[in-house]
Design a protein around this motif. Structure first.
Motif, mmCIF file in Angstrom:
data_model
loop_
_atom_site.group_PDB
_atom_site.id
_atom_site.type_symbol
_atom_site.label_atom_id
_atom_site.label_comp_id
_atom_site.label_asym_id
_atom_site.label_seq_id
_atom_site.Cartn_x
_atom_site.Cartn_y
_atom_site.Cartn_z
ATOM 1 N N ALA A 113 -3.106 -2.790 1.212
ATOM 2 C CA ALA A 113 -1.382 -1.896 1.006
ATOM 3 C C ALA A 113 -1.646 -1.323 2.633
ATOM 4 O O ALA A 113 -2.482 -0.516 2.638
ATOM 5 N N PRO A 117 1.084 1.265 4.540
ATOM 6 C CA PRO A 117 2.534 1.341 5.287
ATOM 7 C C PRO A 117 3.116 1.551 6.129
ATOM 8 O O PRO A 117 2.465 1.442 6.665
ATOM 9 N N CYS A 118 4.617 0.572 5.449
ATOM 10 C CA CYS A 118 5.228 0.126 6.953
ATOM 11 C C CYS A 118 6.331 0.439 6.779
ATOM 12 O O CYS A 118 6.938 0.529 5.728
ATOM 13 N N ASP A 166 -2.703 4.942 10.537
ATOM 14 C CA ASP A 166 -2.393 3.905 9.146
ATOM 15 C C ASP A 166 -3.451 2.172 9.575
ATOM 16 O O ASP A 166 -3.688 1.037 9.027
ATOM 17 N N GLU A 195 5.020 -0.939 1.261
ATOM 18 C CA GLU A 195 3.267 -1.206 2.068
ATOM 19 C C GLU A 195 3.718 -2.628 2.009
ATOM 20 O O GLU A 195 4.348 -3.250 1.249
#
Length: 377
Positions: free
Chosen positions: A11, A13-14, A31, A367
């Motif tokens: 996963a 983060p976005c 990230d 995510e």
């Protein structure tokens, strides 16, 4: 990156952002993998490329929705934010971080505020952004009344339904963003000569090879027996025209010092004609092999620049008032795009400033899940 429970997915983060007329996930550079090949594998997996429908990822099955943004804190004294734009394609396994994208650029400051990289400064927040793709600097300003980002408002841009809060982008130095100069051949107009891939005969037309934020090749539509008023669908189904345009693009790329551009997303190709709806010039742009439903931000600035420079193929076609500040409305298939250009009073061939208004907003944050192998291979 965090592992998924009992899964071989990871996963990341976005935030899915709309920037202007483009859309794509935004990531913090921290990230993503630091190594370029691994980063690109992760982006391809996140978008679902290569696949025409991008059914296994976030991509929207179109170049305008197959984009990603990577943001990091800027270097003190240079910029507040660093931005890397990534152009992906639905049916290709390429990640191109060479060109700029002014539409996605509009989403950088909103994303940075959302992620805590920039603190709101009052009713308006301004940040200097360095686009790593080409080293381009710009100042981006958005409304943050009482320190709260505003995304709803009255600004309207063609290609996006409804209205939103305006985001002002002032470009500080866009001339020769990818090429060596604003006019990389040193000429306002050049002659492109190819063997017509359809007729098998020599074909020679005049074109302006120019880069004021986006490498572009401008051609009068009439020289290719077109009008620049055709629908996007008609142009995308016009195989003979697209074959000729691609052959011309390959020649122009070499002349512009870009080398073999067969696998590159630039230069963009643009057919121009006299305006028809009260604007300054009519356009039909290819990005580079698909006709654009509108026109890109930096493409509009580059077309507008050709309108105000003496000796380009736009001279005698574009409707332009007296300078040195020029308000240019670039007509495209779904409306028009307003840009402002300022030329030097004593040297009309020198562009001092370019600015425009875009809108942007976050659509989703969370995510994106990608195979762990994409990160680790």
């Amino acid at each position: 990156m965090t592992p998924c429970l009992n899964s071989d997915l990871r996963a990341i983060p976005c935030t899915l952002m709309r920037g202007g007329t483009s859309r794509g996930p935004f990531f913090l550079a921290s990230d993503l993998p630091a190594e370029t090949a691994a980063r690109d594998r992760v982006l391809l997996a996140a978008m679902g490329s290569p696949d025409p429908r991008q059914i296994d990822g976030l991509g929207g099955a179109h170049p305008l929705t197959s984009k990603a943004g990577i943001v990091a804190p800027g270097k003190p004294g240079q910029a507040d934010l660093d931005f890397t734009f990534a152009q992906l394609q639905p049916n290709a396994d390429t990640v191109d971080t060479t060109p700029n994208c002014g539409n996605m650029l509009a989403a950088v400051l909103p994303y940075a505020i959302e992620r805590g990289l920039v603190a709101p400064q009052g009713d308006f927040t301004r940040a200097r952004v360095l686009t790593r793709n080409t080293g381009m600097l710009c100042d981006v300003t958005m409304q943050t009344p009482q320190g709260v980002p505003r995304f709803c408002g009255d600004a309207r841009i063609d290609g996006v339904p409804g209205t939103a809060s305006p985001i002002v982008i002032a470009f500080l130095d866009t001339a020769g963003s990818v090429c060596s100069a604003l006019l990389p051949t040193g000429n306002a107009t050049d002659r492109l000569t190819i063997t017509d891939p359809v007729a098998g005969k020599p074909l020679s037309i005049h074109a302006t090879l120019i880069d004021n934020g986006m490498p572009m090749v401008l051609m009068r539509a009439a020289d290719l027996n077109r009008t620049a008023r055709e629908s996007v669908a008609d142009l995308n189904s016009d195989t003979p025209l697209k074959q000729r345009i691609e052959a011309l693009r390959l020649v122009a790329g070499e002349m512009m010092g870009l080398g073999n551009v067969a696998q590159k997303s630039y230069p963009k190709m643009c057919l121009i004609a006299a305006p028809r709806t009260g604007g300054s010039i009519a356009t039909r742009c290819f990005i580079p092999r698909v006709c654009h439903d509108a026109i890109g931000v930096l493409a509009a600035i580059t077309v507008g620049t050709a309108c105000v420079l003496p000796g380009t193929v736009a001279e005698g076609v574009a409707v332009v008032g007296a300078g040195p500040v020029h308000a240019i409305n670039v007509e495209h298939p779904t409306g028009d795009f307003a840009v402002e250009l300022e030329t030097h009073p004593a040297d009309p061939g020198t562009i001092l400033r370019s600015a425009l208004i875009r809108t942007a907003r976050p659509i989703m944050r969370g995510e994106v899940l990608v195979p762990a192998s994409a990160w680790l291979l």
